[in-house]
Enzyme design. Structure first.
Site, PDB file in Angstrom:
ATOM      1  N   LYS A  13      22.597  42.567  35.698  1.00 31.32           N
ATOM      2  CA  LYS A  13      23.045  43.895  35.084  1.00 31.32           C
ATOM      3  C   LYS A  13      24.240  43.449  34.219  1.00 31.32           C
ATOM      4  O   LYS A  13      24.325  44.181  33.166  1.00 31.32           O
ATOM      5  CB  LYS A  13      23.439  44.800  36.177  1.00 31.32           C
ATOM      6  CG  LYS A  13      22.535  45.270  37.431  1.00 31.32           C
ATOM      7  CD  LYS A  13      23.133  45.784  38.417  1.00 31.32           C
ATOM      8  CE  LYS A  13      24.111  45.432  39.139  1.00 31.32           C
ATOM      9  NZ  LYS A  13      23.879  43.913  40.121  1.00 31.32           N
ATOM     10  N   ARG A  88      26.403  52.341  43.994  1.00 34.81           N
ATOM     11  CA  ARG A  88      25.757  51.716  45.041  1.00 34.81           C
ATOM     12  C   ARG A  88      25.532  52.058  46.343  1.00 34.81           C
ATOM     13  O   ARG A  88      24.981  51.517  47.387  1.00 34.81           O
ATOM     14  CB  ARG A  88      26.669  50.400  45.116  1.00 34.81           C
ATOM     15  CG  ARG A  88      26.668  49.096  44.487  1.00 34.81           C
ATOM     16  CD  ARG A  88      27.650  48.037  44.945  1.00 34.81           C
ATOM     17  NE  ARG A  88      27.168  46.898  44.584  1.00 34.81           N
ATOM     18  CZ  ARG A  88      27.569  45.987  43.583  1.00 34.81           C
ATOM     19  NH1 ARG A  88      28.274  46.657  42.513  1.00 34.81           N
ATOM     20  NH2 ARG A  88      27.593  44.785  43.490  1.00 34.81           N
ATOM     21  N   ARG A 123      26.088  30.959  38.786  1.00 32.97           N
ATOM     22  CA  ARG A 123      26.888  31.727  37.958  1.00 32.97           C
ATOM     23  C   ARG A 123      28.283  31.373  37.933  1.00 32.97           C
ATOM     24  O   ARG A 123      28.968  30.717  38.963  1.00 32.97           O
ATOM     25  CB  ARG A 123      26.748  33.201  38.672  1.00 32.97           C
ATOM     26  CG  ARG A 123      27.866  34.174  37.848  1.00 32.97           C
ATOM     27  CD  ARG A 123      27.396  35.500  38.044  1.00 32.97           C
ATOM     28  NE  ARG A 123      27.465  35.959  39.504  1.00 32.97           N
ATOM     29  CZ  ARG A 123      26.872  37.265  39.712  1.00 32.97           C
ATOM     30  NH1 ARG A 123      26.526  37.893  39.010  1.00 32.97           N
ATOM     31  NH2 ARG A 123      27.192  37.643  41.085  1.00 32.97           N
ATOM     32  N   ARG A 155      32.751  32.929  41.393  1.00 30.56           N
ATOM     33  CA  ARG A 155      33.267  33.935  42.067  1.00 30.56           C
ATOM     34  C   ARG A 155      33.330  33.615  43.524  1.00 30.56           C
ATOM     35  O   ARG A 155      32.407  33.099  44.210  1.00 30.56           O
ATOM     36  CB  ARG A 155      32.468  35.215  42.078  1.00 30.56           C
ATOM     37  CG  ARG A 155      32.788  36.045  40.687  1.00 30.56           C
ATOM     38  CD  ARG A 155      31.764  36.826  40.345  1.00 30.56           C
ATOM     39  NE  ARG A 155      31.516  37.955  41.324  1.00 30.56           N
ATOM     40  CZ  ARG A 155      30.809  39.009  41.006  1.00 30.56           C
ATOM     41  NH1 ARG A 155      30.201  39.376  39.943  1.00 30.56           N
ATOM     42  NH2 ARG A 155      30.409  39.724  42.121  1.00 30.56           N
ATOM     43  N   ARG A 166      25.598  39.985  51.020  1.00 32.71           N
ATOM     44  CA  ARG A 166      25.476  40.813  49.849  1.00 32.71           C
ATOM     45  C   ARG A 166      24.119  41.599  49.533  1.00 32.71           C
ATOM     46  O   ARG A 166      23.600  42.806  49.460  1.00 32.71           O
ATOM     47  CB  ARG A 166      26.209  40.371  48.371  1.00 32.71           C
ATOM     48  CG  ARG A 166      27.563  40.184  48.338  1.00 32.71           C
ATOM     49  CD  ARG A 166      28.047  39.478  47.594  1.00 32.71           C
ATOM     50  NE  ARG A 166      27.922  39.844  46.089  1.00 32.71           N
ATOM     51  CZ  ARG A 166      27.959  39.351  45.150  1.00 32.71           C
ATOM     52  NH1 ARG A 166      28.136  38.252  45.000  1.00 32.71           N
ATOM     53  NH2 ARG A 166      27.985  40.209  43.896  1.00 32.71           N
TER      54      ARG A 166
HETATM   55  P1  AMP Z   1      29.909  43.318  41.397  1.00 28.49           P
HETATM   56  O1  AMP Z   1      30.437  42.543  40.453  1.00 28.49           O
HETATM   57  O2  AMP Z   1      29.095  44.598  40.818  1.00 28.49           O
HETATM   58  O3  AMP Z   1      28.711  42.209  41.897  1.00 28.49           O
HETATM   59  O4  AMP Z   1      30.565  43.775  42.599  1.00 28.49           O
HETATM   60  C1  AMP Z   1      31.560  42.775  43.300  1.00 28.49           C
HETATM   61  C2  AMP Z   1      31.969  43.364  44.820  1.00 28.49           C
HETATM   62  O5  AMP Z   1      32.640  44.296  44.391  1.00 28.49           O
HETATM   63  C3  AMP Z   1      30.655  43.990  45.422  1.00 28.49           C
HETATM   64  O6  AMP Z   1      30.229  42.914  46.338  1.00 28.49           O
HETATM   65  C4  AMP Z   1      31.626  44.947  46.461  1.00 28.49           C
HETATM   66  O7  AMP Z   1      32.252  44.206  47.350  1.00 28.49           O
HETATM   67  C5  AMP Z   1      32.654  45.629  45.534  1.00 28.49           C
HETATM   68  N1  AMP Z   1      31.909  46.601  44.591  1.00 28.49           N
HETATM   69  C6  AMP Z   1      31.789  46.831  43.277  1.00 28.49           C
HETATM   70  N2  AMP Z   1      31.377  47.835  42.918  1.00 28.49           N
HETATM   71  C7  AMP Z   1      31.228  48.766  44.136  1.00 28.49           C
HETATM   72  C8  AMP Z   1      30.420  49.784  44.517  1.00 28.49           C
HETATM   73  N3  AMP Z   1      30.034  50.823  43.525  1.00 28.49           N
HETATM   74  N4  AMP Z   1      30.574  50.143  45.541  1.00 28.49           N
HETATM   75  C9  AMP Z   1      31.278  49.500  46.582  1.00 28.49           C
HETATM   76  N5  AMP Z   1      31.660  48.244  46.410  1.00 28.49           N
HETATM   77  C10 AMP Z   1      31.584  47.791  44.853  1.00 28.49           C
END
Ligand code: AMP
Length: 209
Positions: A13, A88, A123, A155, A166
């Protein structure tokens, strides 16, 4: 263009968002990036989010809805935006609808769990938001960001057990969004198993650009 990017963590994404936002000249709103910045800055929101993120759990809906509400009100979102990693949950999708935002398309980048695990383990990220993969999207100089020259890192939530957690969360809480947007006639599925370039080609075709 008001676009939502759906897909498992590591589906691509963020990578596709970087390309589309340049092409369409609209901003990408990544709640993950906003939360990581808040953690780095040590803000109250960052401190609250840290434990959830590091455990591979979702941050509570009210925190996310607050972020989106504030960010989408900014001037640069007037001509459209890409939502990367949000919504999400169904509650987040409903909250976005309740804000009166009319989404044009929800692009679902479909990738198998096995592929996700392989991708996420390679990554590398930069604090400027750029994302790389040691095999599929290497930086020009190993360990250094092409865009800003800062060192690349892994990360914390990309560690193997956290990735499995996740993915479980994704299947349980996020995947139901496919039906949510399909029912509205907004869901477009993209095969994300192939190269970044091939996936971009499919994405741009779906967007008609
Ligand atoms: P991402 O970079 O989008 O993979 O987000 C990293 C982490 O941030 C996720 O594993 C969640 O813990 C938190 N997070 C990001 N976006 C959301 C969302 N829309 N709803 C809930 N948690 C989020």
């Amino acid at each position: 263009m008001k676009l939502i990017l759906l897909g498992a963590p590591g589906a691509g994404k963020g990578t596709q968002a970087e390309i589309i936002c340049e092409k369409l000249n609209i901003p990408t709103i990544s709640t993950g990036a906003i939360l990581r910045q808040a953690m780095k800055d040590g803000t109250e929101m960052g401190l609250k989010a840290k434990a959830f993120i590091e455990a591979g759990d979702l941050v509570p809906d009210e925190v996310i809805i607050g972020i989106v509400n504030e960010r989408l009100a900014a001037d640069d979102c007037k001509n459209g935006f890409i939502l990367d990693g949000v919504p999400r949950t169904i509650a987040q999708a409903e909250a976005i609808d309740a804000m009166g935002i009319k989404i044009d398309m929800a692009l679902n980048i479909v990738v198998k769990d096995e592929t996700i695990i392989e991708r996420v383990s390679g990554r590398r990220v930069c604090s400027c938001g750029a994302s790389y993969h040691i095999k599929y999207k290497p930086s020009e100089v190993e360990g250094v960001c092409d865009k800003c020259g800062q060192p690349l890192t892994i990360r914390k939530d990309d560690e193997p057990q956290t990735v499995l957690d996740r993915l479980t969360t994704y299947h349980k809480l996020t995947q139901p969004l496919e039906d949510y947007y399909r029912a509205k006639g907004l869901l477009v599925e993209i095969d994300g198993e192939q190269s970044v370039e091939k996936t971009t080609e499919l994405v741009l075709k779906a967007l008609g650009v």
